[in-house]
Design a protein around this motif. Structure first.
Motif, PDB file in Angstrom:
ATOM      1  N   ARG A 197       0.896  -1.818 -11.338  1.00 50.71           N
ATOM      2  CA  ARG A 197       1.613  -2.926 -10.700  1.00 50.71           C
ATOM      3  C   ARG A 197       1.059  -3.112  -9.297  1.00 50.71           C
ATOM      4  N   TYR A 198       0.682  -4.355  -8.973  1.00 50.09           N
ATOM      5  CA  TYR A 198       0.126  -4.683  -7.658  1.00 50.09           C
ATOM      6  C   TYR A 198       1.215  -5.195  -6.744  1.00 50.09           C
ATOM      7  N   PHE A 199       1.131  -4.806  -5.484  1.00 46.83           N
ATOM      8  CA  PHE A 199       2.069  -5.270  -4.463  1.00 46.83           C
ATOM      9  C   PHE A 199       1.279  -5.883  -3.330  1.00 46.83           C
ATOM     10  N   THR A 200       1.712  -7.028  -2.843  1.00 47.57           N
ATOM     11  CA  THR A 200       0.993  -7.647  -1.721  1.00 47.57           C
ATOM     12  C   THR A 200       1.726  -7.435  -0.436  1.00 47.57           C
ATOM     13  N   THR A 224     -10.407 -11.339   2.972  1.00 45.48           N
ATOM     14  CA  THR A 224      -9.898  -9.978   2.865  1.00 45.48           C
ATOM     15  C   THR A 224      -8.530 -10.011   2.199  1.00 45.48           C
ATOM     16  N   PHE A 225      -8.216  -8.950   1.520  1.00 47.40           N
ATOM     17  CA  PHE A 225      -6.938  -8.824   0.850  1.00 47.40           C
ATOM     18  C   PHE A 225      -6.306  -7.502   1.255  1.00 47.40           C
ATOM     19  N   ASP A 226      -5.010  -7.520   1.428  1.00 45.49           N
ATOM     20  CA  ASP A 226      -4.294  -6.309   1.772  1.00 45.49           C
ATOM     21  C   ASP A 226      -3.208  -6.117   0.704  1.00 45.49           C
ATOM     22  N   TYR A 227      -3.420  -5.180  -0.190  1.00 43.87           N
ATOM     23  CA  TYR A 227      -2.450  -4.940  -1.250  1.00 43.87           C
ATOM     24  C   TYR A 227      -2.490  -3.470  -1.643  1.00 43.87           C
ATOM     25  N   THR A 228      -1.443  -3.058  -2.323  1.00 44.86           N
ATOM     26  CA  THR A 228      -1.385  -1.705  -2.871  1.00 44.86           C
ATOM     27  C   THR A 228      -1.059  -1.814  -4.350  1.00 44.86           C
ATOM     28  N   ALA A 229      -1.290  -0.738  -5.052  1.00 40.80           N
ATOM     29  CA  ALA A 229      -0.992  -0.713  -6.483  1.00 40.80           C
ATOM     30  C   ALA A 229      -0.509   0.677  -6.850  1.00 40.80           C
TER      31      ALA A 229
END
Length: 161
Positions: free
Chosen positions: A158-161, A111-116
């Motif tokens: 732009r992706y943010f983790t 699983t990945f938790d990121y926003t963009a």
């Protein structure tokens, strides 16, 4: 005498349920010289050729099919014979032969938790160096590649983790 086996052809069954094809095959497996006394001794011959017969293993394809794979097996001792095991292989239709569900042993989930978000950008890879005290001190050219259009910035995801 070595391990011997034959397929109980009359037990080969197939069904179509909810749009998925499934099938079974049964094999009788025995060894007169050294009796097979444990399930491990029987599963050791899975995936090999015994007496000219290919014994399937989990992941093996059902004869004549392209997307029906062996998904499980069961073993039991034949009560009417001595030291003969009956191996029942169950096949299920799948694009992936080793597809596992969350409740199965060996299932792995990533699983990945990121926003963009989109940001306005004038240059890519500017090569900026920031001094340790936070004061650039000069108005030097930042280099990089211009990506603005008519001096208007481009919107870049732009992706943010």
């Amino acid at each position: 005498m070595a391990v011997e086996a034959y397929e109980l052809a009359e037990t080969r069954g197939a069904s179509l349920q909810d749009g998925k094809f499934s099938a079974t095959r049964k094999f009788a497996i025995w060894d007169d010289a050294t009796p097979l006394t444990t399930p491990a001794s029987v599963t050791a011959v899975f995936g090999t050729t015994v007496s000219g017969i290919v014994i399937p293993d989990v992941g093996a394809i059902f004869p004549g099919e392209v997307d029906v794979f062996c998904s499980s097996y069961s073993l039991e001792v034949d009560s009417l014979t001595r030291n003969t095991w009956v191996a029942t292989f169950s096949y299920a239709q799948s694009e992936f032969p080793f597809e596992q569900g969350p409740q199965q042993l060996g299932y792995t989930e990533f699983t990945f938790d990121y926003t963009a978000e989109f940001r306005d950008v004038y240059r890519s890879n500017p090569g900026l160096t920031f001094p340790t005290d936070g004061d650039a001190g000069t108005a030097s050219y930042c280099n990089g590649t211009a990506i603005s259009v008519g001096d208007q910035p481009m919107s870049v995801l732009r992706y943010f983790t």
